[in-house]
Design an enzyme around this catalytic site. Structure first.
Site, PDB file in Angstrom:
ATOM      1  N   LYS A   1      30.829 -34.472  13.695  1.00 29.23           N
ATOM      2  CA  LYS A   1      29.776 -35.160  12.907  1.00 29.23           C
ATOM      3  C   LYS A   1      30.253 -36.530  12.469  1.00 29.23           C
ATOM      4  CE  LYS A   1      31.814 -34.987   8.709  1.00 29.23           C
ATOM      5  NZ  LYS A   1      32.362 -36.138   8.067  1.00 29.23           N
TER       6      LYS A   1
ATOM      7  N   VAL B   1      41.818 -35.142  15.406  1.00 28.20           N
ATOM      8  CA  VAL B   1      42.181 -34.318  14.234  1.00 28.20           C
ATOM      9  C   VAL B   1      42.422 -35.208  13.005  1.00 28.20           C
ATOM     10  CG1 VAL B   1      43.948 -32.719  13.363  1.00 28.20           C
ATOM     11  CG2 VAL B   1      43.173 -32.546  15.735  1.00 28.20           C
ATOM     12  N   ALA B   2      42.038 -34.687  11.829  1.00 34.76           N
ATOM     13  CA  ALA B   2      42.190 -35.410  10.548  1.00 34.76           C
ATOM     14  C   ALA B   2      41.563 -36.795  10.637  1.00 34.76           C
ATOM     15  CB  ALA B   2      43.661 -35.496  10.127  1.00 34.76           C
ATOM     16  N   ALA B   3      40.337 -36.815  11.138  1.00 36.76           N
ATOM     17  CA  ALA B   3      39.691 -38.074  11.504  1.00 36.76           C
ATOM     18  C   ALA B   3      38.442 -38.393  10.692  1.00 36.76           C
ATOM     19  CB  ALA B   3      39.304 -38.016  12.985  1.00 36.76           C
TER      20      ALA B   3
ATOM     21  N   LEU C   1      35.757 -36.418  11.170  1.00 37.63           N
ATOM     22  CA  LEU C   1      34.707 -36.009  12.121  1.00 37.63           C
ATOM     23  C   LEU C   1      34.427 -34.506  12.046  1.00 37.63           C
ATOM     24  CD1 LEU C   1      36.010 -38.136  15.145  1.00 37.63           C
ATOM     25  CD2 LEU C   1      34.098 -38.689  13.633  1.00 37.63           C
ATOM     26  N   ALA C   2      34.975 -33.842  11.031  1.00 32.78           N
ATOM     27  CA  ALA C   2      34.750 -32.406  10.785  1.00 32.78           C
ATOM     28  C   ALA C   2      35.243 -31.519  11.921  1.00 32.78           C
ATOM     29  CB  ALA C   2      33.273 -32.130  10.485  1.00 32.78           C
ATOM     30  N   GLY C   3      36.323 -31.938  12.579  1.00 34.53           N
ATOM     31  CA  GLY C   3      36.842 -31.172  13.714  1.00 34.53           C
ATOM     32  C   GLY C   3      37.192 -29.733  13.369  1.00 34.53           C
TER      33      GLY C   3
ATOM     34  N   SER D   1      36.268 -28.080  10.630  1.00 30.86           N
ATOM     35  CA  SER D   1      35.070 -27.423  10.051  1.00 30.86           C
ATOM     36  C   SER D   1      34.136 -26.905  11.137  1.00 30.86           C
ATOM     37  CB  SER D   1      34.293 -28.415   9.177  1.00 30.86           C
ATOM     38  OG  SER D   1      35.126 -28.944   8.186  1.00 30.86           O
ATOM     39  N   THR D   2      33.961 -27.686  12.193  1.00 38.76           N
ATOM     40  CA  THR D   2      33.024 -27.268  13.236  1.00 38.76           C
ATOM     41  C   THR D   2      33.600 -26.103  14.046  1.00 38.76           C
ATOM     42  OG1 THR D   2      31.529 -28.069  14.950  1.00 38.76           O
ATOM     43  CG2 THR D   2      33.743 -28.952  15.011  1.00 38.76           C
TER      44      THR D   2
ATOM     45  N   ASP E   1      32.290 -28.983   4.591  1.00 40.69           N
ATOM     46  CA  ASP E   1      31.480 -29.418   5.742  1.00 40.69           C
ATOM     47  C   ASP E   1      31.071 -28.261   6.657  1.00 40.69           C
ATOM     48  OD1 ASP E   1      31.677 -32.043   4.959  1.00 40.69           O
ATOM     49  OD2 ASP E   1      33.266 -32.570   6.373  1.00 40.69           O
TER      50      ASP E   1
HETATM   51  P1  ATP Z   1      36.332 -33.237   7.537  1.00 44.76           P
HETATM   52  O1  ATP Z   1      35.554 -34.378   8.119  1.00 44.76           O
HETATM   53  O2  ATP Z   1      35.603 -31.909   7.585  1.00 44.76           O
HETATM   54  O3  ATP Z   1      36.972 -33.529   6.195  1.00 44.76           O
HETATM   55  P2  ATP Z   1      38.474 -34.021   9.254  1.00 44.76           P
HETATM   56  O4  ATP Z   1      37.805 -34.427  10.524  1.00 44.76           O
HETATM   57  O5  ATP Z   1      38.856 -35.135   8.331  1.00 44.76           O
HETATM   58  O6  ATP Z   1      37.578 -32.963   8.519  1.00 44.76           O
HETATM   59  P3  ATP Z   1      40.081 -32.037  10.561  1.00 44.76           P
HETATM   60  O7  ATP Z   1      40.156 -32.502  11.979  1.00 44.76           O
HETATM   61  O8  ATP Z   1      39.232 -30.883  10.243  1.00 44.76           O
HETATM   62  O9  ATP Z   1      39.789 -33.256   9.573  1.00 44.76           O
HETATM   63  O10 ATP Z   1      41.601 -31.757  10.133  1.00 44.76           O
HETATM   64  C1  ATP Z   1      41.984 -31.655   8.780  1.00 44.76           C
HETATM   65  C2  ATP Z   1      43.217 -30.744   8.695  1.00 44.76           C
HETATM   66  O11 ATP Z   1      42.838 -29.427   9.092  1.00 44.76           O
HETATM   67  C3  ATP Z   1      44.328 -31.161   9.624  1.00 44.76           C
HETATM   68  O12 ATP Z   1      45.474 -31.336   8.829  1.00 44.76           O
HETATM   69  C4  ATP Z   1      44.516 -30.015  10.604  1.00 44.76           C
HETATM   70  O13 ATP Z   1      45.860 -29.729  10.835  1.00 44.76           O
HETATM   71  C5  ATP Z   1      43.843 -28.840   9.913  1.00 44.76           C
HETATM   72  N1  ATP Z   1      43.123 -27.924  10.850  1.00 44.76           N
HETATM   73  C6  ATP Z   1      43.022 -26.595  10.703  1.00 44.76           C
HETATM   74  N2  ATP Z   1      42.303 -26.053  11.692  1.00 44.76           N
HETATM   75  C7  ATP Z   1      41.941 -27.041  12.517  1.00 44.76           C
HETATM   76  C8  ATP Z   1      41.185 -27.086  13.721  1.00 44.76           C
HETATM   77  N3  ATP Z   1      40.675 -25.992  14.279  1.00 44.76           N
HETATM   78  N4  ATP Z   1      40.982 -28.296  14.273  1.00 44.76           N
HETATM   79  C9  ATP Z   1      41.481 -29.405  13.684  1.00 44.76           C
HETATM   80  N5  ATP Z   1      42.210 -29.417  12.558  1.00 44.76           N
HETATM   81  C10 ATP Z   1      42.454 -28.244  11.964  1.00 44.76           C
END
Ligand code: ATP
Length: 282
Positions: free
Chosen positions: A10, A94-96, A98-100, A102-103, A135
């Protein structure tokens, strides 16, 4: 028997923070938008244990992975004796912002509810989802939605125009908690106008939507990482109509008329050290 599920990322078209709650969470008001870019989960039911493997972008497969957390939560809630073998193909950075994670959690809840034949309603899945992350409830359904509360109170909107989206993710990640800690509620910079964005989406005009893009978390993350301002300027100069940071960052996205325009533009960008992905509104 198995299932293959797409778990879409997202972006936030708007993000406003209204107040800090006594429990430390923040009340937000935002428009969430699903994108084509997705992870893929292959899930097979098996007795008892949860086994996770992964390919694509690097991500840990231990107990901290939200897929395992989601599966265990569903096991506890339902009391089922079933387990699962899950393979994650990771394409969302990851940690971007983009809700990686969460999705992936949302797709796990949906997939296992079906495979384990639990018959949980959308509402029950939503209540479990918010325990995994703010999210996750949005990711259960995706599309375009207004999110309030900590992100779990959702109002679905009509599908948005299929604009192209360029994502630029710098090499570093950002901690959402750190960004919220750095927020000064008395000095949020430009606040989004939710009603104006809803109206802009209805017109279908890229110019109108671009004008309404706003995210108050930029006031913190861009201060912490000034190079993000340069990425914003590079995307704007390259021809993206609207440019914004997604969530708490650090991903910057730019909007184009359609997916083809995003693909052409992405190929022309030189942003050393950054992941550049061309995708579209989903
Ligand atoms: P949001 O937008 O929901 O805040 P995000 O995109 O900022 O999420 P994620 O990619 O969800 O961040 O990663 C945040 C943390 O979650 C990372 O430190 C990662 O190690 C951990 N994590 C746990 N499970 C997963 C997964 N299936 N995919 C990616 N990261 C994960």
């Amino acid at each position: 028997m198995g299932l293959t599920l797409k778990a879409h990322g997202k972006i936030n078209l708007t993000l406003d923070v209204l107040s800090r709650r006594p429990d430390g969470y923040h009340e937000v008001e935002m428009i969430m938008q699903g994108i084509e870019l997705h992870d893929t989960l292959q899930i097979e039911a098996l007795p008892g244990e949860i086994i996770l493997t992964a390919s694509g972008l690097p991500v840990g497969c231990d107990e901290n992975n939200l897929i395992i957390k989601a599966a265990r939560l569903l096991q506890q809630f339902s009391g089922t004796g079933w387990g699962a073998r899950i393979h994650l193909h990771k394409e969302i950075p990851v940690a971007a912002g983009l809700a990686g994670g969460s999705t992936d959690a949302a797709a796990t809840l949906v997939g296992l509810n079906e495979l384990w034949q639990l018959g949980l309603t959308q509402e029950q899945l939503s209540e479990l989802a918010v325990k995994l992350g703010a999210d996750v409830p949005f990711c259960l359904r995706g599309g375009t939605a207004i999110a309030r509360g900590i992100g779990e109170k959702l109002i679905q909107l009509p599908p948005a125009p299929k604009f192209g989206v360029i994502l630029v993710k710098p090499s570093f990640g950002v901690s959402t908690a750190e960004v919220y800690q750095g927020l000064n509620l008395n000095n949020l910079g430009r606040r989004p106008d939710l009603a104006a964005m809803v109206e802009a989406l209805q017109t279908g005009s890229l110019a109108a939507v671009s004008e309404q893009l706003a995210n108050v978390l930029e006031s913190v993350t861009l201060r912490l990482y000034p190079e993000l301002q340069e990425i914003k300027e590079t995307l704007a100069r390259a021809g993206c109509r609207g440019v914004l940071m997604s969530g708490s960052g650090p991903t910057i996205f730019g909007l184009t008329e359609d997916a083809a325009a995003a693909a052409v533009l992405a190929r022309q960008l030189t942003l050393p050290g950054c992941q550049v992905v061309a995708t579209a509104i989903f």
